[in-house]
Design an enzyme around this catalytic site. Structure first.
Site, PDB file in Angstrom:
ATOM      1  N   GLN A  29      34.661  99.993   2.024  1.00 41.82           N
ATOM      2  CA  GLN A  29      34.083  98.899   1.225  1.00 41.82           C
ATOM      3  C   GLN A  29      34.812  97.571   1.462  1.00 41.82           C
ATOM      4  OE1 GLN A  29      33.213  98.557  -3.401  1.00 41.82           O
ATOM      5  NE2 GLN A  29      35.376  98.197  -3.065  1.00 41.82           N
TER       6      GLN A  29
ATOM      7  N   THR B 294      47.879  99.361  -5.323  1.00 41.71           N
ATOM      8  CA  THR B 294      46.855  99.689  -6.314  1.00 41.71           C
ATOM      9  C   THR B 294      47.386  99.795  -7.739  1.00 41.71           C
ATOM     10  OG1 THR B 294      45.420 101.508  -7.071  1.00 41.71           O
ATOM     11  CG2 THR B 294      47.228 102.122  -5.644  1.00 41.71           C
TER      12      THR B 294
ATOM     13  N   GLU C  55      46.628 102.097  -9.586  1.00 42.43           N
ATOM     14  CA  GLU C  55      46.915 103.520  -9.827  1.00 42.43           C
ATOM     15  C   GLU C  55      48.419 103.775  -9.868  1.00 42.43           C
ATOM     16  OE1 GLU C  55      45.602 106.992  -9.928  1.00 42.43           O
ATOM     17  OE2 GLU C  55      44.136 105.851 -11.025  1.00 42.43           O
TER      18      GLU C  55
ATOM     19  N   TYR D 224      47.569 110.607  -4.910  1.00 44.32           N
ATOM     20  CA  TYR D 224      47.176 109.307  -4.330  1.00 44.32           C
ATOM     21  C   TYR D 224      48.106 108.202  -4.834  1.00 44.32           C
ATOM     22  CZ  TYR D 224      44.508 104.943  -3.978  1.00 44.32           C
ATOM     23  OH  TYR D 224      44.130 103.638  -3.747  1.00 44.32           O
TER      24      TYR D 224
ATOM     25  N   LYS E  32      50.647 105.915  -2.603  1.00 42.24           N
ATOM     26  CA  LYS E  32      50.531 104.449  -2.591  1.00 42.24           C
ATOM     27  C   LYS E  32      51.841 103.783  -3.005  1.00 42.24           C
ATOM     28  CE  LYS E  32      46.371 103.047  -1.324  1.00 42.24           C
ATOM     29  NZ  LYS E  32      46.153 102.066  -0.255  1.00 42.24           N
TER      30      LYS E  32
HETATM   31  P1  NAP Z   1      37.303 103.142   1.127  1.00 43.06           P
HETATM   32  O1  NAP Z   1      35.927 102.578   0.991  1.00 43.06           O
HETATM   33  O2  NAP Z   1      37.546 104.550   0.766  1.00 43.06           O
HETATM   34  O3  NAP Z   1      37.753 102.912   2.660  1.00 43.06           O
HETATM   35  C1  NAP Z   1      38.874 103.574   3.184  1.00 43.06           C
HETATM   36  C2  NAP Z   1      38.920 103.320   4.684  1.00 43.06           C
HETATM   37  O4  NAP Z   1      40.062 103.987   5.222  1.00 43.06           O
HETATM   38  C3  NAP Z   1      37.710 103.824   5.470  1.00 43.06           C
HETATM   39  O5  NAP Z   1      37.397 102.904   6.485  1.00 43.06           O
HETATM   40  C4  NAP Z   1      38.232 105.125   6.089  1.00 43.06           C
HETATM   41  O6  NAP Z   1      37.562 105.489   7.271  1.00 43.06           O
HETATM   42  C5  NAP Z   1      39.659 104.702   6.402  1.00 43.06           C
HETATM   43  N1  NAP Z   1      40.553 105.832   6.630  1.00 43.06           N
HETATM   44  C6  NAP Z   1      40.739 106.932   5.871  1.00 43.06           C
HETATM   45  N2  NAP Z   1      41.657 107.738   6.423  1.00 43.06           N
HETATM   46  C7  NAP Z   1      42.057 107.135   7.575  1.00 43.06           C
HETATM   47  C8  NAP Z   1      42.970 107.481   8.592  1.00 43.06           C
HETATM   48  N3  NAP Z   1      43.681 108.622   8.552  1.00 43.06           N
HETATM   49  N4  NAP Z   1      43.126 106.637   9.640  1.00 43.06           N
HETATM   50  C9  NAP Z   1      42.418 105.473   9.703  1.00 43.06           C
HETATM   51  N5  NAP Z   1      41.535 105.086   8.770  1.00 43.06           N
HETATM   52  C10 NAP Z   1      41.357 105.921   7.713  1.00 43.06           C
HETATM   53  O7  NAP Z   1      38.337 102.260   0.303  1.00 43.06           O
HETATM   54  P2  NAP Z   1      38.184 100.767  -0.295  1.00 43.06           P
HETATM   55  O8  NAP Z   1      37.605 100.867  -1.656  1.00 43.06           O
HETATM   56  O9  NAP Z   1      37.558  99.891   0.716  1.00 43.06           O
HETATM   57  O10 NAP Z   1      39.719 100.389  -0.496  1.00 43.06           O
HETATM   58  C11 NAP Z   1      40.457  99.769   0.560  1.00 43.06           C
HETATM   59  C12 NAP Z   1      41.932 100.027   0.332  1.00 43.06           C
HETATM   60  O11 NAP Z   1      42.332  99.478  -0.919  1.00 43.06           O
HETATM   61  C13 NAP Z   1      42.332 101.497   0.272  1.00 43.06           C
HETATM   62  O12 NAP Z   1      43.622 101.610   0.825  1.00 43.06           O
HETATM   63  C14 NAP Z   1      42.382 101.803  -1.207  1.00 43.06           C
HETATM   64  O13 NAP Z   1      43.255 102.873  -1.458  1.00 43.06           O
HETATM   65  C15 NAP Z   1      42.899 100.486  -1.742  1.00 43.06           C
HETATM   66  N6  NAP Z   1      42.504 100.129  -3.104  1.00 43.06           N
HETATM   67  C16 NAP Z   1      41.194 100.159  -3.454  1.00 43.06           C
HETATM   68  C17 NAP Z   1      40.826  99.764  -4.728  1.00 43.06           C
HETATM   69  C18 NAP Z   1      39.383  99.770  -5.167  1.00 43.06           C
HETATM   70  O14 NAP Z   1      39.144  99.723  -6.375  1.00 43.06           O
HETATM   71  N7  NAP Z   1      38.421  99.776  -4.236  1.00 43.06           N
HETATM   72  C19 NAP Z   1      41.816  99.332  -5.635  1.00 43.06           C
HETATM   73  C20 NAP Z   1      43.139  99.291  -5.217  1.00 43.06           C
HETATM   74  C21 NAP Z   1      43.476  99.681  -3.941  1.00 43.06           C
HETATM   75  P3  NAP Z   1      36.211 106.411   7.213  1.00 43.06           P
HETATM   76  O15 NAP Z   1      35.151 105.512   6.705  1.00 43.06           O
HETATM   77  O16 NAP Z   1      36.018 106.828   8.604  1.00 43.06           O
HETATM   78  O17 NAP Z   1      36.522 107.540   6.275  1.00 43.06           O
HETATM   79  N1  GDD Z   2      34.828 109.432  -9.768  1.00 44.96           N
HETATM   80  C1  GDD Z   2      34.478 109.770 -11.007  1.00 44.96           C
HETATM   81  N2  GDD Z   2      33.407 110.597 -11.197  1.00 44.96           N
HETATM   82  N3  GDD Z   2      35.198 109.290 -12.030  1.00 44.96           N
HETATM   83  C2  GDD Z   2      34.818 109.621 -13.297  1.00 44.96           C
HETATM   84  C3  GDD Z   2      33.727 110.442 -13.544  1.00 44.96           C
HETATM   85  C4  GDD Z   2      32.985 110.974 -12.450  1.00 44.96           C
HETATM   86  O1  GDD Z   2      32.025 111.719 -12.592  1.00 44.96           O
HETATM   87  N4  GDD Z   2      33.580 110.568 -14.890  1.00 44.96           N
HETATM   88  C5  GDD Z   2      34.565 109.853 -15.445  1.00 44.96           C
HETATM   89  N5  GDD Z   2      35.324 109.284 -14.481  1.00 44.96           N
HETATM   90  C6  GDD Z   2      36.520 108.467 -14.708  1.00 44.96           C
HETATM   91  C7  GDD Z   2      37.744 108.933 -13.923  1.00 44.96           C
HETATM   92  O2  GDD Z   2      38.337 110.071 -14.566  1.00 44.96           O
HETATM   93  C8  GDD Z   2      38.595 107.685 -13.978  1.00 44.96           C
HETATM   94  O3  GDD Z   2      39.305 107.628 -15.190  1.00 44.96           O
HETATM   95  C9  GDD Z   2      37.562 106.556 -13.956  1.00 44.96           C
HETATM   96  O4  GDD Z   2      36.299 107.158 -14.240  1.00 44.96           O
HETATM   97  C10 GDD Z   2      37.474 105.808 -12.631  1.00 44.96           C
HETATM   98  O5  GDD Z   2      37.355 106.748 -11.595  1.00 44.96           O
HETATM   99  P1  GDD Z   2      37.023 106.287 -10.080  1.00 44.96           P
HETATM  100  O6  GDD Z   2      35.826 105.421 -10.053  1.00 44.96           O
HETATM  101  O7  GDD Z   2      37.022 107.518  -9.246  1.00 44.96           O
HETATM  102  O8  GDD Z   2      38.249 105.323  -9.708  1.00 44.96           O
HETATM  103  P2  GDD Z   2      39.825 105.459  -9.915  1.00 44.96           P
HETATM  104  O9  GDD Z   2      40.207 104.487 -10.990  1.00 44.96           O
HETATM  105  O10 GDD Z   2      40.244 106.858 -10.075  1.00 44.96           O
HETATM  106  O11 GDD Z   2      40.369 104.957  -8.504  1.00 44.96           O
HETATM  107  C11 GDD Z   2      39.836 103.784  -7.880  1.00 44.96           C
HETATM  108  O12 GDD Z   2      40.557 102.662  -8.305  1.00 44.96           O
HETATM  109  C12 GDD Z   2      41.947 102.644  -7.922  1.00 44.96           C
HETATM  110  C13 GDD Z   2      42.559 101.358  -8.494  1.00 44.96           C
HETATM  111  O13 GDD Z   2      42.943 101.583  -9.821  1.00 44.96           O
HETATM  112  C14 GDD Z   2      39.927 103.985  -6.358  1.00 44.96           C
HETATM  113  O14 GDD Z   2      39.247 102.934  -5.728  1.00 44.96           O
HETATM  114  C15 GDD Z   2      41.370 103.979  -5.883  1.00 44.96           C
HETATM  115  O15 GDD Z   2      41.399 104.001  -4.458  1.00 44.96           O
HETATM  116  C16 GDD Z   2      42.025 102.693  -6.404  1.00 44.96           C
HETATM  117  O16 GDD Z   2      43.371 102.622  -5.986  1.00 44.96           O
END
Ligand code: NAP
Ligand code: GDD
Length: 323
Positions: free
Chosen positions: A13, A126, A128, A150, A154
């Site tokens: 994303q 993050t 998290e 995770y 991180k």
């Molecule tokens: P995402 O959609 O899950 O994208 C993760 C990316 O990492 C994908 O391109 C995936 O490739 C690649 N990847 C996974 N394993 C890999 C490996 N071993 N070698 C090389 N590439 C690999 O995550 P996102 O939401 O864009 O988040 C981007 C980053 O920010 C992540 O590090 C996530 O942990 C961090 N983050 C996200 C959030 C959030 O809310 N979105 C918040 C805080 C931090 P494939 O597509 O091929 O699987």
């Molecule tokens: N995925 C998921 N599915 N979560 C659920 C569900 C369900 O059916 N029902 C309730 N939840 C609750 C989870 O237990 C969690 O408390 C919250 O919804 C958010 O879950 P996710 O959307 O899976 O995100 P996350 O907060 O665990 O993690 C995401 O945000 C992090 C930053 O705080 C990811 O993007 C991580 O990569 C990122 O670091």
């Protein structure tokens, strides 16, 4: 000299939004492609990025491949977004998560040190890492207490970033980003699971939506806003760590209410609880304090949760209708 960026996780994303953002700024954009058997480029196509970037094969767990990729790309800025990023899966795959999400960071830092240590580095840290929160509102100074494999991985990557900054004088910054979402969010995350479910229910393809802990609270923003903050961090004279958040927290329950209301439905008639979606250890609430980002980077979130969820519901309605 032209600006050259290298993005790991470019097919995710944030990778797609960041690539779009940097192309619009005139960067030459390279991405690390962890090649899988099926196509992973749908997000890059969605944002019309794919034909304008260069993808280089490599995995975060393979130091040699990263060094090779950096030699090809010769980037001035490196954004490490690649990770096993789904918290729920990290209990099922703790070692893989440690290798990709944790050790992967050190691989990229080492590759930079061995190729061109003057390149600037961004680490996707993050909220998290705050896990079992130690303060009601979390800032850069709040102690960490990760609650998932995770989060632990991180936190290791976060401290390695700080360590390389302090040990080798590298321009290495960490963005402690709170949850951010978009129509490009993976379907396993709760916002997209809900907006996709709403679209399917509205269009008669699904009857109910099974969720876990809907009392959890998150500080949700729009991914398109958050990638600008990543870039701003690398434009500063000094590297640093920044919390990126909206400063507003909402329950999963209220997020569902907003999503169902978009299509004129009441979430209470459709959302069912399935304990299979409970986590072994939960992060109950996250709420960020983005004051430092506001004062130092002049950054603040522009999109409200209502605008974000409505954007996602509309995109899923269009997608499901077309299927
Ligand atoms: P995402 O959609 O899950 O994208 C993760 C990316 O990492 C994908 O391109 C995936 O490739 C690649 N990847 C996974 N394993 C890999 C490996 N071993 N070698 C090389 N590439 C690999 O995550 P996102 O939401 O864009 O988040 C981007 C980053 O920010 C992540 O590090 C996530 O942990 C961090 N983050 C996200 C959030 C959030 O809310 N979105 C918040 C805080 C931090 P494939 O597509 O091929 O699987
Ligand atoms: N995925 C998921 N599915 N979560 C659920 C569900 C369900 O059916 N029902 C309730 N939840 C609750 C989870 O237990 C969690 O408390 C919250 O919804 C958010 O879950 P996710 O959307 O899976 O995100 P996350 O907060 O665990 O993690 C995401 O945000 C992090 C930053 O705080 C990811 O993007 C991580 O990569 C990122 O670091």
């Amino acid at each position: 000299m032209s600006k050259r960026a290298f993005i790991t996780g470019i097919t995710g994303q944030d990778g797609a939004y960041l690539a779009r953002f940097l192309l619009d700024k005139g960067y030459e954009v390279f991405g690390l492609l962890a090649r899988r058997s099926s196509s992973t480029s749908w997000r890059l196509e969605y944002l019309n990025v794919l034909s304008h970037i260069k993808l280089i094969d490599g995995d975060l767990t393979d130091l040699a491949a990263i060094i090779r990729a950096l030699r090809i790309a010769k980037p001035t800025e490196i954004y490490n977004l690649g990770a096993q990023s789904f918290v729920g899966s990290s209990w099922d795959q703790p070692i893989l998560t440690g290798q990709a999400t944790g050790i992967g960071v050190t691989n990229v830092l080492e590759a930079i040190r061995l190729t061109d240590s003057s390149a600037r580095f961004y680490q996707a840290s993050t909220s998290e890492m705050f896990g079992l929160i130690q303060e009601t509102t979390q800032s850069e100074k709040t102690p960490f207490y990760p609650r998932s494999p995770y989060g632990v991985a991180k936190l290791y990557g976060h401290w390695m970033t700080v360590n390389y900054r302090e040990s080798f004088n590298m321009h290495a910054s960490s963005g402690i980003l709170f949850n951010h979402e978009s129509p490009l969010r993976g379907i396993e995350f709760v916002t997209r699971k809900v907006t996709d479910g709403v679209a399917r229910i509205k269009l008669g393809r699904q009857k109910s939506l099974m969720l876990g802990n809907i009392d959890a609270q998150r500080d949700w923003g729009f991914a398109g806003d958050y990638v600008e903050a990543m870039w701003l961090m690398l434009q500063q004279d000094q590297p640093d760590d920044y919390v990126i958040a909206t400063g507003v927290t909402t329950t999963v329950r209220d997020m569902c209410r907003i999503a169902f209301e978009r299509v004129g439905l009441d979430y209470e008639n459709y959302v069912k609880i399935d304990p299979r979606y409970y986590r072994p250890a939960e992060v109950e609430v996250l709420l960020g304090n983005p004051a430092k980002a506001k004062s130092r980077l002049a950054w603040s979130a522009k999109t409200s949760l209502k605008e974000l969820i409505e954007m996602m519901v509309d995109a899923d309605l269009a997608r499901v209708s077309a299927q």
